[in-house]
Design a protein around this motif. Sequence first.
Motif, PDB file in Angstrom:
ATOM      1  N   GLY A  23      20.089  77.626 -78.879  1.00  0.00           N
ATOM      2  CA  GLY A  23      19.230  76.715 -79.624  1.00  0.00           C
ATOM      3  C   GLY A  23      20.101  75.943 -80.584  1.00  0.00           C
ATOM      4  N   SER A  24      19.775  74.683 -80.785  1.00  0.00           N
ATOM      5  CA  SER A  24      20.580  73.899 -81.723  1.00  0.00           C
ATOM      6  C   SER A  24      19.716  72.882 -82.451  1.00  0.00           C
ATOM      7  N   VAL A  25      20.223  72.444 -83.570  1.00  0.00           N
ATOM      8  CA  VAL A  25      19.581  71.391 -84.343  1.00  0.00           C
ATOM      9  C   VAL A  25      20.680  70.674 -85.121  1.00  0.00           C
ATOM     10  N   VAL A  26      20.542  69.370 -85.234  1.00  0.00           N
ATOM     11  CA  VAL A  26      21.439  68.579 -86.075  1.00  0.00           C
ATOM     12  C   VAL A  26      20.623  68.143 -87.279  1.00  0.00           C
ATOM     13  N   GLN A  27      21.103  68.499 -88.449  1.00  0.00           N
ATOM     14  CA  GLN A  27      20.385  68.255 -89.690  1.00  0.00           C
ATOM     15  C   GLN A  27      21.180  67.249 -90.518  1.00  0.00           C
ATOM     16  N   SER A  28      20.490  66.289 -91.110  1.00  0.00           N
ATOM     17  CA  SER A  28      21.172  65.314 -91.960  1.00  0.00           C
ATOM     18  C   SER A  28      20.755  65.509 -93.412  1.00  0.00           C
ATOM     19  N   LYS A  29      21.613  65.048 -94.280  1.00  0.00           N
ATOM     20  CA  LYS A  29      21.367  65.170 -95.715  1.00  0.00           C
ATOM     21  C   LYS A  29      20.459  64.031 -96.181  1.00  0.00           C
ATOM     22  N   ASN A  30      19.663  64.316 -97.190  1.00  0.00           N
ATOM     23  CA  ASN A  30      18.817  63.325 -97.834  1.00  0.00           C
ATOM     24  C   ASN A  30      19.671  62.569 -98.849  1.00  0.00           C
ATOM     25  N   ILE A  31      19.590  61.249 -98.852  1.00  0.00           N
ATOM     26  CA  ILE A  31      20.445  60.442 -99.735  1.00  0.00           C
ATOM     27  C   ILE A  31      20.261  60.818-101.204  1.00  0.00           C
ATOM     28  N   GLY A  32      19.020  61.003-101.638  1.00  0.00           N
ATOM     29  CA  GLY A  32      18.775  61.386-103.032  1.00  0.00           C
ATOM     30  C   GLY A  32      19.384  62.739-103.361  1.00  0.00           C
ATOM     31  N   LYS A  33      19.206  63.693-102.447  1.00  0.00           N
ATOM     32  CA  LYS A  33      19.773  65.022-102.656  1.00  0.00           C
ATOM     33  C   LYS A  33      21.289  64.976-102.574  1.00  0.00           C
ATOM     34  N   ASP A  34      21.819  64.078-101.733  1.00  0.00           N
ATOM     35  CA  ASP A  34      23.265  63.943-101.583  1.00  0.00           C
ATOM     36  C   ASP A  34      23.901  63.492-102.899  1.00  0.00           C
ATOM     37  N   PHE A  35      23.247  62.589-103.602  1.00  0.00           N
ATOM     38  CA  PHE A  35      23.752  62.116-104.893  1.00  0.00           C
ATOM     39  C   PHE A  35      23.808  63.268-105.888  1.00  0.00           C
ATOM     40  N   MET A  36      22.729  64.030-105.969  1.00  0.00           N
ATOM     41  CA  MET A  36      22.682  65.158-106.902  1.00  0.00           C
ATOM     42  C   MET A  36      23.687  66.240-106.506  1.00  0.00           C
ATOM     43  N   ALA A  37      23.873  66.445-105.202  1.00  0.00           N
ATOM     44  CA  ALA A  37      24.845  67.442-104.740  1.00  0.00           C
ATOM     45  C   ALA A  37      26.254  67.020-105.117  1.00  0.00           C
ATOM     46  N   GLY A  38      26.538  65.729-105.022  1.00  0.00           N
ATOM     47  CA  GLY A  38      27.854  65.232-105.420  1.00  0.00           C
ATOM     48  C   GLY A  38      28.115  65.510-106.886  1.00  0.00           C
ATOM     49  N   SER A  86      30.342  70.133 -88.383  1.00  0.00           N
ATOM     50  CA  SER A  86      30.036  68.819 -88.919  1.00  0.00           C
ATOM     51  C   SER A  86      30.108  67.822 -87.774  1.00  0.00           C
ATOM     52  N   ILE A  87      29.028  67.102 -87.548  1.00  0.00           N
ATOM     53  CA  ILE A  87      28.963  66.117 -86.472  1.00  0.00           C
ATOM     54  C   ILE A  87      29.569  64.797 -86.946  1.00  0.00           C
ATOM     55  N   MET A  88      29.162  64.378 -88.113  1.00  0.00           N
ATOM     56  CA  MET A  88      29.685  63.185 -88.780  1.00  0.00           C
ATOM     57  C   MET A  88      29.372  63.361 -90.253  1.00  0.00           C
ATOM     58  N   GLN A  89      29.854  62.462 -91.079  1.00  0.00           N
ATOM     59  CA  GLN A  89      29.601  62.623 -92.509  1.00  0.00           C
ATOM     60  C   GLN A  89      28.101  62.661 -92.769  1.00  0.00           C
ATOM     61  N   GLY A  90      27.660  63.718 -93.419  1.00  0.00           N
ATOM     62  CA  GLY A  90      26.263  63.861 -93.765  1.00  0.00           C
ATOM     63  C   GLY A  90      25.411  64.556 -92.724  1.00  0.00           C
ATOM     64  N   CYS A  91      25.987  64.951 -91.582  1.00  0.00           N
ATOM     65  CA  CYS A  91      25.223  65.627 -90.525  1.00  0.00           C
ATOM     66  C   CYS A  91      25.938  66.899 -90.092  1.00  0.00           C
ATOM     67  N   SER A  92      25.169  67.984 -90.009  1.00  0.00           N
ATOM     68  CA  SER A  92      25.704  69.264 -89.546  1.00  0.00           C
ATOM     69  C   SER A  92      24.871  69.765 -88.376  1.00  0.00           C
ATOM     70  N   GLU A  93      25.535  70.433 -87.440  1.00  0.00           N
ATOM     71  CA  GLU A  93      24.833  71.061 -86.331  1.00  0.00           C
ATOM     72  C   GLU A  93      24.854  72.564 -86.539  1.00  0.00           C
ATOM     73  N   VAL A  94      23.721  73.191 -86.285  1.00  0.00           N
ATOM     74  CA  VAL A  94      23.638  74.648 -86.256  1.00  0.00           C
ATOM     75  C   VAL A  94      23.339  75.030 -84.818  1.00  0.00           C
ATOM     76  N   MET A  95      24.150  75.919 -84.262  1.00  0.00           N
ATOM     77  CA  MET A  95      23.991  76.373 -82.883  1.00  0.00           C
ATOM     78  C   MET A  95      23.839  77.884 -82.894  1.00  0.00           C
ATOM     79  N   THR A  96      22.817  78.377 -82.209  1.00  0.00           N
ATOM     80  CA  THR A  96      22.645  79.816 -82.012  1.00  0.00           C
ATOM     81  C   THR A  96      22.752  80.075 -80.529  1.00  0.00           C
ATOM     82  N   TYR A  97      23.364  81.193 -80.161  1.00  0.00           N
ATOM     83  CA  TYR A  97      23.460  81.510 -78.748  1.00  0.00           C
ATOM     84  C   TYR A  97      23.649  83.006 -78.543  1.00  0.00           C
TER      85      TYR A  97
END
Length: 105
Positions: A23-38, A86-97
């Motif tokens: 199972g997999s999912v690619v999750q992206s960061k929220n721009i507002g949350k990204d600012f606060m995380a920075g 990390s797929i690209m900046q701001g996107c991560s993939e989680v893979m379970t197998y």
Amino acid sequence: MIIVTTHTVPGKEIDQVVGFVRGSVVQSKNIGKDFMAGFKSMVGGEIKDYTEMMDQAREIALSRMVQQAEALGADAIVGLLISTSSIMQGCSEVMTYGTAVKLKG
């Protein structure tokens, strides 16, 4: 559905291996949350929004893997592994197998 990281299920005997499941999912960061995380990364500490995002991504990936295993008629998944990338900046993939199996009895 029994899910274990080991290659056996304690107290059970594997009757049949039914296949590889994932199972997999690619999750992206929220721009507002990204600012606060920075900002948070400059002062240190846990970035709770990202922790929650990754927890949610793991749950989605696990759910998709279980759906595959159920479709194969499996009772359990052994050898569970979870990886992230990390797929690209701001996107991560989680893979379970793992390996879907039928148990005796």
